[in-house]
Design an enzyme around this catalytic site. Sequence first.
Site, PDB file in Angstrom:
ATOM      1  N   PRO A   2       0.835  -1.342   0.024  1.00  0.00           N
ATOM      2  CG  PRO A   2      -0.907  -1.644   1.559  1.00  0.00           C
ATOM      3  CD  PRO A   2       0.497  -1.977   1.166  1.00  0.00           C
ATOM      4  CD  GLU A   3       4.127   2.380  -1.980  1.00  0.00           C
ATOM      5  OE1 GLU A   3       4.424   3.666  -1.531  1.00  0.00           O
ATOM      6  OE2 GLU A   3       4.834   1.670  -2.250  1.00  0.00           O
ATOM      7  CG  HIS A  89      -2.934 -14.178   8.349  1.00  0.00           C
ATOM      8  ND1 HIS A  89      -1.753 -14.469   8.769  1.00  0.00           N
ATOM      9  CD2 HIS A  89      -3.590 -14.993   7.379  1.00  0.00           C
ATOM     10  CE1 HIS A  89      -1.472 -15.912   7.998  1.00  0.00           C
ATOM     11  NE2 HIS A  89      -2.495 -15.942   7.202  1.00  0.00           N
ATOM     12  NE  ARG A 107       5.287 -10.640   2.310  1.00  0.00           N
ATOM     13  CZ  ARG A 107       5.778 -10.265   1.352  1.00  0.00           C
ATOM     14  NH1 ARG A 107       5.298  -9.568   0.457  1.00  0.00           N
ATOM     15  NH2 ARG A 107       7.350 -10.272   1.109  1.00  0.00           N
ATOM     16  NE  ARG A 151      19.489  10.928  -3.690  1.00  0.00           N
ATOM     17  CZ  ARG A 151      18.577  10.419  -3.075  1.00  0.00           C
ATOM     18  NH1 ARG A 151      17.629  11.327  -2.420  1.00  0.00           N
ATOM     19  NH2 ARG A 151      18.289   9.130  -3.022  1.00  0.00           N
TER      20      ARG A 151
END
Length: 271
Positions: A2-3, A89, A107, A151
Amino acid sequence: MPELPEVEVTRRSFADRIAGARVQGVVLGKPLRWPLGCDPQRLVGREVRRVTRRGKYLLVHLDQGLLLLHLGMSGSLQFASVLPPRGAHDHFELDTSLGRLRLHDPRRFGAVVYAESEHDDTVHKLLGGLGVEPLEAGFDPQTFHQALQRRRATIKPVLLAGDIVVGVGNIYASEALFLAGIRPTVRADRISRPRAKRLHAAIVQVLQKALALGGSTLRDFSSAQGESGYFQLDAMVYGRDGLPCRACGTPIRSIRQGQRSTFYCTQCQKP
């Protein structure tokens, strides 16, 4: 994973409904990435004031302290007055006077962490290195270009790093670079001011579209109301390896960058 759009969609799906709720109990399942950081019973009786977001973290502000929630790689939240019995879970549950908030994470890379205040060292450790929010006024083209000039890495991993701008995850970085016409293998410091301006606009456009479509659902994501997202159905390049580009017909190419799959069009995106 999820972003930003998925986390914001999740926030919007329960923030108003949980505001004003009184905590009645806390249930912990198997250990998550980080410990809660307090005795769960300390949270009982506290009031939920509001839910905000910083990057991919949800911040549940209480009348005393706050909870920082991260969905990890496969986590999702549910909030309802009645939920099914907890499964293997389901690793965190906040029982409140207005409903139950449950973190489901197969997870276990997610986390729920308590902090005494927004100025706590824990908050600084988790949020202090994050870049600007892409959908807020602080994300401006000039500052973005200046940051890219410092960068030397290729642009796709730079966007994913999150220290210049947060929330541009793997799907959205690929899509924004396509929209801006920039190949993902270009070094960040070699992107000109005009191209950086196009990329800035593309990031905002892609994330706004993802929010409007409820985010992306690839495996486990759904909102706190159980709703899926549909952005991936409109993706221009992500997940379309070998398929014709929707703009020019050239087969979409896939490469690996920093252990992540990158998708791009060799014709539409220039070096």
